[in-house]
Design an enzyme around this catalytic site. Structure first.
Site, PDB file in Angstrom:
ATOM      1  N   ASP A  93      -1.006  -8.432   0.973  1.00  0.00           N
ATOM      2  CA  ASP A  93      -2.707  -8.483   1.221  1.00  0.00           C
ATOM      3  C   ASP A  93      -2.960  -9.879   0.846  1.00  0.00           C
ATOM      4  O   ASP A  93      -2.533 -10.736  -0.049  1.00  0.00           O
ATOM      5  CB  ASP A  93      -3.448  -7.326   0.441  1.00  0.00           C
ATOM      6  CG  ASP A  93      -3.129  -6.020   0.774  1.00  0.00           C
ATOM      7  OD1 ASP A  93      -2.594  -5.824   2.189  1.00  0.00           O
ATOM      8  OD2 ASP A  93      -3.403  -5.020   0.115  1.00  0.00           O
TER       9      ASP A  93
HETATM   10  N1  URA Z   1       0.628  -2.700  -1.082  1.00  0.00           N
HETATM   11  C1  URA Z   1      -0.486  -2.974  -1.223  1.00  0.00           C
HETATM   12  O1  URA Z   1      -1.477  -2.278  -1.220  1.00  0.00           O
HETATM   13  N2  URA Z   1      -1.000  -4.446  -0.966  1.00  0.00           N
HETATM   14  C2  URA Z   1       0.179  -5.387  -0.803  1.00  0.00           C
HETATM   15  O2  URA Z   1      -0.099  -6.517  -0.568  1.00  0.00           O
HETATM   16  C3  URA Z   1       1.500  -4.851  -0.990  1.00  0.00           C
HETATM   17  C4  URA Z   1       1.729  -3.654  -1.192  1.00  0.00           C
END
Ligand code: URA
Length: 241
Positions: free
Chosen positions: A103
């Site tokens: 993310d």
């Molecule tokens: N899980 C999440 O919630 N975000 C990420 O970036 C990776 C795994």
């Protein structure tokens, strides 16, 4: 492969600077001076030299990036800075892409490569590649959550996660925060955040530490990257075989 593309791939700059090298009679193929960058060469057989120095061709590139917050795991975007924008121009010519997504607000290990089949293997749900994350959670995480993760968490869309190993590293009773590590085996969108939402907790900070055999180099500063070492490459190839 076209000579100008080959030279750009091997780090001799943009097509424009490659053109200048050729115009300046700096480039030979099998000892013949070349005047046209459009000619086709066989990178495995032909000996291409620049200023008398033979260059070797590498088809695939593998970079370990310590992704910072604020950049997106994409190859291009009209609005946001991408992980590819963090690479030097020379390292962008092989068209690397991120293997999976973190993310925008997640930090940590991200593999960038132009090796589509290795990426496919690492991302294949069948492989169930372990991914280890470190996180700070709003609230106190304890045995109840550890057990729930161990039993398996069902996300809000009904997806049942494989049992995950949740470890509480520390809890701050004053601030009401917990520092945890979790190992998951799938790569669903926002998975770690959604797993914590399923136990009524919120992820405040998230960082990926490892993916399969690849472990984030703790000497690699946030926003920096480096090619994988020979050893890392060997382990990755073995793992995805
Ligand atoms: N899980 C999440 O919630 N975000 C990420 O970036 C990776 C795994």
């Amino acid at each position: 492969m076209r000579l100008d593309k080959f030279l750009a791939h091997t780090g001799y700059g943009t097509r424009k600077s490659v053109k200048e090298l050729i115009k300046g009679k700096k480039v030979t193929v099998n000892d013949l001076t070349i005047k046209d960058g459009k000619i086709h060469i066989n990178p495995e057989k032909d000996v291409v030299s620049v200023s008398g120095k033979a260059i070797s061709y590498q088809e695939y590139y593998y970079f370990m990036l310590h992704k910072p917050q604020g950049v997106i795991s994409a190859t291009e975007d009209k609005v946001h800075k991408t992980v590819i924008d963090l690479l030097d121009t020379n390292d962008q010519v092989s068209n690397p892409f991120p293997v999976g997504r973190l993310d925008k607000d997640t930090e940590g290990l991200l593999l960038l490569t132009n090796d589509g089949s290795l990426a496919h293997e690492l991302l294949s749900p069948k492989k169930e590649v372990d991914k280890c994350y470190e996180a700070i959670i709003d609230g106190i995480v304890g045995g109840k959550e550890v057990e729930a993760f161990e039993r398996s968490i069902t996300l809000e869309d009904g997806f049942v996660c494989r049992p995950a190993k949740l470890s509480v590293l520390s809890t701050d009773l004053v601030e009401q925060k917990s520092s945890i590590q979790v190992v998951i085996h799938e790569g669903k969108f926002h998975q770690v955040k959604r797993m914590f939402e399923a136990v009524d907790k919120k992820v405040l900070y998230l960082k990926r530490l490892s993916m399969g055999p690849l472990v984030l180099d703790d000497e690699l500063k946030i926003g920096h990257y480096r090619p994988l070492t020979v050893n890392e490459m060997k382990e990755l190839k073995e793992f995805t075989k």
